[in-house]
Write an enzyme that holds these catalytic residues in place. Structure first.
Site, PDB file in Angstrom:
ATOM      1  N   LYS A  69       0.839  -1.191   0.000  1.00 55.48           N
ATOM      2  CA  LYS A  69       0.000   0.000   0.000  1.00 55.48           C
ATOM      3  C   LYS A  69       0.876   1.243   0.000  1.00 55.48           C
ATOM      4  CE  LYS A  69      -1.397   1.837   3.795  1.00 55.48           C
ATOM      5  NZ  LYS A  69      -0.612   2.508   4.851  1.00 55.48           N
ATOM      6  N   HIS A  72      -1.806  -5.524   5.403  1.00 55.28           N
ATOM      7  CA  HIS A  72      -1.301  -6.367   6.499  1.00 55.28           C
ATOM      8  C   HIS A  72      -2.364  -6.625   7.563  1.00 55.28           C
ATOM      9  CE1 HIS A  72      -0.461  -2.573   8.616  1.00 55.28           C
ATOM     10  NE2 HIS A  72      -0.356  -3.282   9.724  1.00 55.28           N
ATOM     11  N   GLU A  76      -4.106   4.638  17.478  1.00 55.72           N
ATOM     12  CA  GLU A  76      -2.654   4.516  17.658  1.00 55.72           C
ATOM     13  C   GLU A  76      -2.187   5.551  18.654  1.00 55.72           C
ATOM     14  OE1 GLU A  76      -0.288   3.326  14.059  1.00 55.72           O
ATOM     15  OE2 GLU A  76      -1.757   4.682  13.185  1.00 55.72           O
ATOM     16  N   HIS A  83      -7.232  -0.641   5.644  1.00 56.13           N
ATOM     17  CA  HIS A  83      -7.422  -1.479   6.840  1.00 56.13           C
ATOM     18  C   HIS A  83      -8.861  -1.448   7.376  1.00 56.13           C
ATOM     19  CE1 HIS A  83      -3.211  -1.394   6.411  1.00 56.13           C
ATOM     20  NE2 HIS A  83      -2.949  -0.347   7.145  1.00 56.13           N
TER      21      HIS A  83
END
Ligand code: BG6
Length: 490
Positions: free
Chosen positions: A154, A184, A222, A246
């Site tokens: 990506k 991922h 995050e 994602h």
């Protein structure tokens, strides 16, 4: 998703952009760990290429440090000695056709006989089309002597138009079956487990619809800020960086219909249908924010309006999900790291217990905890012992660490690389999925460009849970943000 027996056919893995972080932090550790588990083909070579000068030995040493410092497993010495003898480095300039010819003959010498080849594009995204075209020109995509596959990192484009153009370039050289677009998040055990949880147990699936579910929340929070990636991030922002890929991928796993088989295309057909059914998102369905001090980071444009936090509300216009809001949020520099899916159930239709007046019944909710404390939690109501009317919310918990011996879960790149070697594309994004995902995101980005100041970027403090408007946004619908995987309720 295959957990292979040792592959028998010889394979070369070529990593373009091998001097970058990803190779040392993720790719080589993932391949090495799979080697230790006896899952790589018996005969393999890994060749890194980039513009920097390294000898084979220097490259091996750089990779060893990556494995030792960054991987979440021990690096057994003997295995590393064997593995590293199959690691090679060839300096090359991605823009020079002659360097592809040199790579091809270097590979042929190593291989000795025709073998399979897996190309990994870990370069800057602007170089993806060049590598693909040069591989084509050099005849390195032809499958006459074994398969040829390509993994593309990506970001896959920055909007529908550029994604479509990139798909066209790729398809001018590789067939779709040869292409593995990596996300991922799909390699994370707990993300894969969403499908196992839904379709291998009969307890929840009957309730997994608009009749029982009031709404769904997807959070990828995050605690880190943009760190050294501001150059890339300031042009991308949180929606391109996290949502287009994602979060929308997690959404498809939560919302898709069960395919008849677990074949890659059967799964991906269902995922694409979810994306295609998402109702266009309006600016009122969005909140965006930027953490305090973002503009001072090196590489960020003066007065940048790039959002580092976003929350979106969306609806899936199909039979199962009509009128059920899905709230997606992600941000940097938040209070702590957590990725989770919370499915909140509706209230019971009638409460027969004589609860005190004004008593607000808590909703049941199920939390699928993607990371860091991987597991599944179910919150439900219970009567407090030795009282007449009191109820309290309690939890049923499953933690991977308790049920599976406490070993760290494999890094997401491990199953993905193995799947690409095995030819299993179910965890990779197909071209139509990419295009459908951009179709959802483009109008959001456009609406923000055209938005009035009332829908501008709100600053939020580091270590908080994002802009205050994010709270008001969900509360207006009568809900609150949930943290089902930790005790950090806001
Ligand atoms: C990457 C984003 O794709 O995912 C990063 O580019 C982000 O900005 C990362 O930090 C998050 O991944 P994980 O696995 O740490 O949740």
């Amino acid at each position: 998703m295959s957990l292979s027996k040792k592959g028998s056919s010889a394979t070369s893995i070529v990593i373009f952009g091998a001097s970058g972080d990803l190779t040392a932090r993720k790719l080589v550790p993932a391949l090495f760990n799979q080697y230790c588990k006896g899952r790589l083909p018996e005969d393999f070579h890994i060749v890194g290429t980039a513009r920097s000068e390294f000898s084979h030995e220097q490259f091996r040493e750089k990779m060893r440090r990556g494995v030792e410092e960054l991987a979440n497993f021990e690096c057994p010495k003997q295995e590393w000695m064997e593995f590293s003898q199959r690691l090679w480095y060839l300096r090359g300039d991605i823009k020079q056709s002659r360097d592809y010819a040199a790579m091809d003959s270097f590979l042929q010498k190593l291989e000795g006989a025709p073998v399979n080849r897996l190309y990994y594009l870990a370069t800057a995204p602007s170089l993806f089309p060049i590598v693909v075209q040069e591989l084509g020109k050099a005849g390195m995509a032809h499958e006459r002597d074994g398969w040829r596959r390509i993994i593309i990192e990506k970001p896959f484009g920055r909007d529908s138009k550029s994604a479509l153009e990139l798909n066209n370039v790729i398809h001018s050289v590789f067939n779709e079956q040869q292409v593995y677009r990596i996300d991922h998040y799909l390699g994370k055990e707990t993300a894969q487990n969403i499908l196992y949880f839904r379709f291998l147990n009969t307890i929840f699936e009957p309730t997994w619809n608009r009749n029982y579910i009031s709404h769904v929340q997807l959070t990828v929070a995050e605690d880190v800020d943009v760190q050294h990636r501001a150059g890339y991030y300031d042009n991308a922002g949180v929606v391109r960086d996290m949502f287009q890929n994602h979060l929308l991928q997690l959404l498809t796993l939560v919302a898709m219909e069960p395919p008849a088989t677990f074949a890659a295309d059967a799964v991906r057909n269902e995922k694409v249908k979810v994306l295609q059914a998402v109702r266009p998102i309006r600016v009122e369905d969005t909140v965006r924010g930027q953490y305090e001090g973002y503009c001072q980071a090196e590489g960020v444009a003066d007065g940048s309006q790039t959002p580092t936090y976003a929350a979106l509300r969306l609806y899936i216009d199909n039979w199962r999900w009509q009128s059920v809001p899905f709230y997606l949020r992600s941000g940097k520099a938040l209070q702590h790291k957590t990725s989770e899916v919370v499915v909140e159930f509706k209230s019971p239709p009638h409460v027969m217990f004589p609860l005190p007046e004004g008593y607000e019944l808590n909703q049941n909710f199920l939390s699928l905890c993607i990371q860091p404390d991987e597991g599944i939690h179910l919150r439900f109501e219970t009567k407090v012992p030795d009282t007449q009317q009191e109820t309290r919310s309690v939890e049923m918990d499953f933690h991977y660490r308790d049920s599976f011996g406490g070993e760290p879960l494999p890094d997401a790149y491990e199953p993905l690389l193995l799947d690409a070697l095995e030819g299993d594309a179910s965890l990779f994004t197909r071209s139509d999925e990419i295009e459908a995902a951009w179709g959802i995101i483009d109008p959001v980005l456009k609406a923000w460009e055209d938005a009035s100041p009332a829908h501008g970027v709100e600053t939020y403090g580091r270590g908080t849970w994002g802009p205050t408007e994010a709270e008001a946004f969900i509360q207006r619908d009568g809900f609150m943000w949930r943290f089902g995987c930790s005790d950090s309720e806001q």
